[in-house]
Design an enzyme around this catalytic site. Structure first.
Site, PDB file in Angstrom:
ATOM      1  N   SER A  95       0.830  -1.196   0.000  1.00 40.54           N
ATOM      2  CA  SER A  95       0.000   0.000   0.000  1.00 40.54           C
ATOM      3  C   SER A  95       0.871   1.255   0.000  1.00 40.54           C
ATOM      4  O   SER A  95       1.703   1.426  -0.881  1.00 40.54           O
ATOM      5  CB  SER A  95      -0.956  -0.052   1.201  1.00 40.54           C
ATOM      6  OG  SER A  95      -1.966   0.908   1.107  1.00 40.54           O
ATOM      7  N   ASP A 217     -10.293  -4.659  -5.057  1.00 38.14           N
ATOM      8  CA  ASP A 217      -9.663  -3.932  -3.958  1.00 38.14           C
ATOM      9  C   ASP A 217     -10.423  -2.630  -3.772  1.00 38.14           C
ATOM     10  O   ASP A 217     -10.472  -1.789  -4.673  1.00 38.14           O
ATOM     11  CB  ASP A 217      -8.186  -3.671  -4.305  1.00 38.14           C
ATOM     12  CG  ASP A 217      -7.415  -2.920  -3.219  1.00 38.14           C
ATOM     13  OD1 ASP A 217      -8.053  -2.276  -2.368  1.00 38.14           O
ATOM     14  OD2 ASP A 217      -6.178  -2.961  -3.244  1.00 38.14           O
ATOM     15  N   HIS A 246      -7.624  -5.339   0.059  1.00 35.47           N
ATOM     16  CA  HIS A 246      -6.448  -4.469   0.039  1.00 35.47           C
ATOM     17  C   HIS A 246      -5.269  -5.039   0.825  1.00 35.47           C
ATOM     18  O   HIS A 246      -4.168  -4.529   0.731  1.00 35.47           O
ATOM     19  CB  HIS A 246      -6.850  -3.091   0.608  1.00 35.47           C
ATOM     20  CG  HIS A 246      -5.819  -2.038   0.405  1.00 35.47           C
ATOM     21  ND1 HIS A 246      -5.381  -1.638  -0.850  1.00 35.47           N
ATOM     22  CD2 HIS A 246      -5.110  -1.296   1.297  1.00 35.47           C
ATOM     23  CE1 HIS A 246      -4.460  -0.688  -0.716  1.00 35.47           C
ATOM     24  NE2 HIS A 246      -4.279  -0.464   0.573  1.00 35.47           N
TER      25      HIS A 246
END
Length: 270
Positions: A95, A217, A246
């Site tokens: 991320s 996601d 995610h």
């Protein structure tokens, strides 16, 4: 133990010439890598650390000014690599940490042999000819919900982000690490991440990048992985996995760990 090591709870596991650095995303800490680490420690030196602001770090060390931009986190990463005397590493960033690694690699490309990006996005906001996944109104509502009742927001956000119901262990795990963050710090970090726009620096990234993405996601539409691929300055490759959510390394380890190991072990040309 030095101040950098202590501040970020740096742990070094395993041994080997190849250094692998694992960096977690928003709302988690280094425990998010628990399914991957056992596969790496026999043959690699694995460095784990916590981003400043994670619930496992000392909130007194959190500087709201420093971490108002992603560069603050990139400076931390470079300090950790220097502190651990790393000359070259494979950087695995989840991320926001994927972008943090990219920023750090522009300053010191020599320190990174490759970057494996998981669920990465250079910008979360939609723009002209760009689908980031969120409108400003969506983000304003998200931040307002965090301000009003952080615990309730965590309970609602965790299953959406992970892609499961509250009974799933992955959702419970993410809820725990999310709730561990001090609410004002979580809001500040969330604003820094969701309002960031790193599109303009992608062309400066010359280190090979392996972009790994869930097919579904909440935070990152699949088209974003293709955007990264098209705009990064160095060689890159994309793999869209059949995982949902995610945090696929936590929620779908059976699917994701073999993919990550393949990208860690094989170069783009191979």
């Amino acid at each position: 133990m030095g101040i950098v090591e202590e501040a970020h709870n740096v742990r070094v596991l395993g041994s080997g010439e190849q250094v692998i650095v694992l960096a977690h995303g928003f709302g988690t800490d280094q425990s998010v890598w628990r399914h991957l680490v056992p596969h790496l420690v026999d043959d690699h030196r694995v460095i784990l650390y916590d981003n400043m602001g994670a619930g496992t770090t000392n909130p007194d060390y959190f500087d709201f000014g420093r971490y108002a931009t992603l560069e603050g986190f990139a400076y931390d990463l470079l300090a950790i690599l220097e502190d651990q005397q790393v000359e070259s590493c494979i950087f695995v960033g989840h991320s926001v940490s994927a972008m943090v690694g990219a920023i750090a690699s522009i300053t010191r490309p020599d320190l990174f042999s490759k970057i494996v990006m998981i669920s990465a996005s250079p910008r979360y906001l939609n723009d002209v000819d760009y689908l980031g996944g969120f409108d400003q109104e969506d983000l304003d509502q998200l931040f307002e919900a965090m301000r009003e009742n952080y615990k309730a927001w965590c309970s609602g956000f965790a299953p959406l982000a992970v892609g499961g119901d509250m009974d799933s262990l992955a959702v419970q795990e993410f809820s725990r690490t999310l709730f561990n963050m001090r609410p004002d710090i979580a809001l500040s970090v969330g604003q820094t991440i969701f309002q960031s726009d790193m599109r303009q620096i992608l062309g400066l990234v010359t280190v090979p990048c392996h972009i790994v993405q869930s097919v579904k996601d909440l935070a990152v539409p699949v088209v974003v992985s293709e955007y990264l691929h098209q705009n990064l300055g160095g060689d890159s490759i994309v793999e869209v996995m059949s995982s949902d959510g995610h945090l696929p390394q936590l929620s779908s380890p059976d699917i994701v760990i073999p993919v990550l190991l393949r990208h860690i072990q094989h170069d783009i040309a191979a």
